[in-house]
Motif scaffolding. Sequence first.
Motif, PDB file in Angstrom:
ATOM      1  N   ARG A  19      63.179  32.135  74.139  1.00  0.00           N
ATOM      2  CA  ARG A  19      62.718  32.994  73.055  1.00  0.00           C
ATOM      3  C   ARG A  19      63.887  33.294  72.135  1.00  0.00           C
ATOM      4  O   ARG A  19      64.898  33.858  72.563  1.00  0.00           O
ATOM      5  CB  ARG A  19      62.122  34.299  73.560  1.00  0.00           C
ATOM      6  CG  ARG A  19      61.480  35.102  72.439  1.00  0.00           C
ATOM      7  CD  ARG A  19      60.776  36.357  72.900  1.00  0.00           C
ATOM      8  NE  ARG A  19      61.697  37.464  73.101  1.00  0.00           N
ATOM      9  CZ  ARG A  19      61.333  38.740  73.041  1.00  0.00           C
ATOM     10  NH1 ARG A  19      60.078  39.074  72.783  1.00  0.00           N
ATOM     11  NH2 ARG A  19      62.224  39.695  73.255  1.00  0.00           N
ATOM     12  N   ILE A  51      55.924  33.461  59.266  1.00  0.00           N
ATOM     13  CA  ILE A  51      54.956  34.555  59.367  1.00  0.00           C
ATOM     14  C   ILE A  51      55.091  35.429  58.126  1.00  0.00           C
ATOM     15  O   ILE A  51      56.211  35.709  57.673  1.00  0.00           O
ATOM     16  CB  ILE A  51      55.188  35.347  60.670  1.00  0.00           C
ATOM     17  CG1 ILE A  51      54.097  36.400  60.880  1.00  0.00           C
ATOM     18  CG2 ILE A  51      56.580  35.959  60.719  1.00  0.00           C
ATOM     19  CD1 ILE A  51      54.110  36.990  62.297  1.00  0.00           C
ATOM     20  N   GLY A  55      52.297  39.847  58.933  1.00  0.00           N
ATOM     21  CA  GLY A  55      51.789  39.018  60.021  1.00  0.00           C
ATOM     22  C   GLY A  55      50.390  38.479  59.840  1.00  0.00           C
ATOM     23  O   GLY A  55      49.838  37.881  60.763  1.00  0.00           O
ATOM     24  N   ILE A  58      50.234  32.954  59.304  1.00  0.00           N
ATOM     25  CA  ILE A  58      51.194  32.265  60.146  1.00  0.00           C
ATOM     26  C   ILE A  58      51.032  30.770  59.914  1.00  0.00           C
ATOM     27  O   ILE A  58      49.909  30.273  59.714  1.00  0.00           O
ATOM     28  CB  ILE A  58      50.974  32.612  61.637  1.00  0.00           C
ATOM     29  CG1 ILE A  58      51.423  34.050  61.920  1.00  0.00           C
ATOM     30  CG2 ILE A  58      51.716  31.640  62.542  1.00  0.00           C
ATOM     31  CD1 ILE A  58      51.174  34.524  63.337  1.00  0.00           C
ATOM     32  N   THR A  69      55.340  30.025  69.403  1.00  0.00           N
ATOM     33  CA  THR A  69      54.627  31.167  68.842  1.00  0.00           C
ATOM     34  C   THR A  69      55.597  32.050  68.081  1.00  0.00           C
ATOM     35  O   THR A  69      56.615  32.468  68.632  1.00  0.00           O
ATOM     36  CB  THR A  69      53.948  31.993  69.939  1.00  0.00           C
ATOM     37  OG1 THR A  69      53.051  31.167  70.685  1.00  0.00           O
ATOM     38  CG2 THR A  69      53.166  33.151  69.337  1.00  0.00           C
ATOM     39  N   SER A  71      56.247  35.617  66.033  1.00  0.00           N
ATOM     40  CA  SER A  71      55.736  36.980  65.946  1.00  0.00           C
ATOM     41  C   SER A  71      56.802  37.851  65.314  1.00  0.00           C
ATOM     42  O   SER A  71      57.955  37.432  65.174  1.00  0.00           O
ATOM     43  CB  SER A  71      55.355  37.508  67.328  1.00  0.00           C
ATOM     44  OG  SER A  71      56.492  37.554  68.184  1.00  0.00           O
ATOM     45  N   ARG A  72      56.414  39.044  64.937  1.00  0.00           N
ATOM     46  CA  ARG A  72      57.382  39.966  64.332  1.00  0.00           C
ATOM     47  C   ARG A  72      57.056  41.384  64.727  1.00  0.00           C
ATOM     48  O   ARG A  72      55.901  41.729  65.001  1.00  0.00           O
ATOM     49  CB  ARG A  72      57.408  39.813  62.816  1.00  0.00           C
ATOM     50  CG  ARG A  72      56.144  40.235  62.105  1.00  0.00           C
ATOM     51  CD  ARG A  72      56.215  39.856  60.610  1.00  0.00           C
ATOM     52  NE  ARG A  72      57.237  40.631  59.905  1.00  0.00           N
ATOM     53  CZ  ARG A  72      57.789  40.244  58.748  1.00  0.00           C
ATOM     54  NH1 ARG A  72      57.429  39.105  58.186  1.00  0.00           N
ATOM     55  NH2 ARG A  72      58.694  41.001  58.170  1.00  0.00           N
ATOM     56  N   ASP A  73      58.103  42.188  64.739  1.00  0.00           N
ATOM     57  CA  ASP A  73      57.968  43.623  64.997  1.00  0.00           C
ATOM     58  C   ASP A  73      58.653  44.329  63.845  1.00  0.00           C
ATOM     59  O   ASP A  73      59.890  44.418  63.809  1.00  0.00           O
ATOM     60  CB  ASP A  73      58.606  43.974  66.346  1.00  0.00           C
ATOM     61  CG  ASP A  73      58.392  45.422  66.725  1.00  0.00           C
ATOM     62  OD1 ASP A  73      58.144  46.252  65.838  1.00  0.00           O
ATOM     63  OD2 ASP A  73      58.502  45.737  67.918  1.00  0.00           O
ATOM     64  N   VAL A  79      62.079  39.286  64.110  1.00  0.00           N
ATOM     65  CA  VAL A  79      61.082  38.228  64.243  1.00  0.00           C
ATOM     66  C   VAL A  79      61.479  37.370  65.438  1.00  0.00           C
ATOM     67  O   VAL A  79      62.661  37.203  65.724  1.00  0.00           O
ATOM     68  CB  VAL A  79      60.979  37.393  62.951  1.00  0.00           C
ATOM     69  CG1 VAL A  79      62.283  36.691  62.632  1.00  0.00           C
ATOM     70  CG2 VAL A  79      59.829  36.406  63.031  1.00  0.00           C
ATOM     71  N   TYR A  80      60.475  36.870  66.130  1.00  0.00           N
ATOM     72  CA  TYR A  80      60.701  36.115  67.358  1.00  0.00           C
ATOM     73  C   TYR A  80      60.101  34.715  67.244  1.00  0.00           C
ATOM     74  O   TYR A  80      59.136  34.497  66.513  1.00  0.00           O
ATOM     75  CB  TYR A  80      60.053  36.825  68.544  1.00  0.00           C
ATOM     76  CG  TYR A  80      60.487  38.253  68.730  1.00  0.00           C
ATOM     77  CD1 TYR A  80      59.714  39.297  68.225  1.00  0.00           C
ATOM     78  CD2 TYR A  80      61.670  38.570  69.386  1.00  0.00           C
ATOM     79  CE1 TYR A  80      60.100  40.619  68.388  1.00  0.00           C
ATOM     80  CE2 TYR A  80      62.065  39.888  69.555  1.00  0.00           C
ATOM     81  CZ  TYR A  80      61.287  40.910  69.045  1.00  0.00           C
ATOM     82  OH  TYR A  80      61.672  42.213  69.205  1.00  0.00           O
TER      83      TYR A  80
END
Length: 123
Positions: A19, A51, A55, A58, A69, A71-73, A79-80
């Motif tokens: 990750r 993304i 979000g 994508i 995959t 994703s973001r927070d 962002v991951y």
Amino acid sequence: QVQVVESGGGLVQAGGSLRLSCAASGRTFSVYDMGWFRQAPGKEREFVAAISNYGYRISYADSVKGRFTISRDNAKNTVYLQMNSLKAEDTAVYYCAARRATIALLTRDYDYWGQGTEVTVSS
């Protein structure tokens, strides 16, 4: 402006997972679309995943669909990129990038880039 710093790269066996994380500076992370790109030795940099700022959109490169995959927070300005079922051909330096949010395709036109994190997949 925004500054981004990648982390999480390393050496992994084929079939394994990693990750990647990308931390962004500033208090306006949610105004930026975020993308991951990679550059393998001797090859041009290519799009991996992106993304939109909240979000809702994508996009993935065909070569990673179903395995990676993004994703973001926004609360953590991060962002991951979760990478599963890694293959030797995923070996590359992975770059995080940001751009001001736009309705344009997520695959291009990024203005801010990190220094990259190296991912090596052994077969």
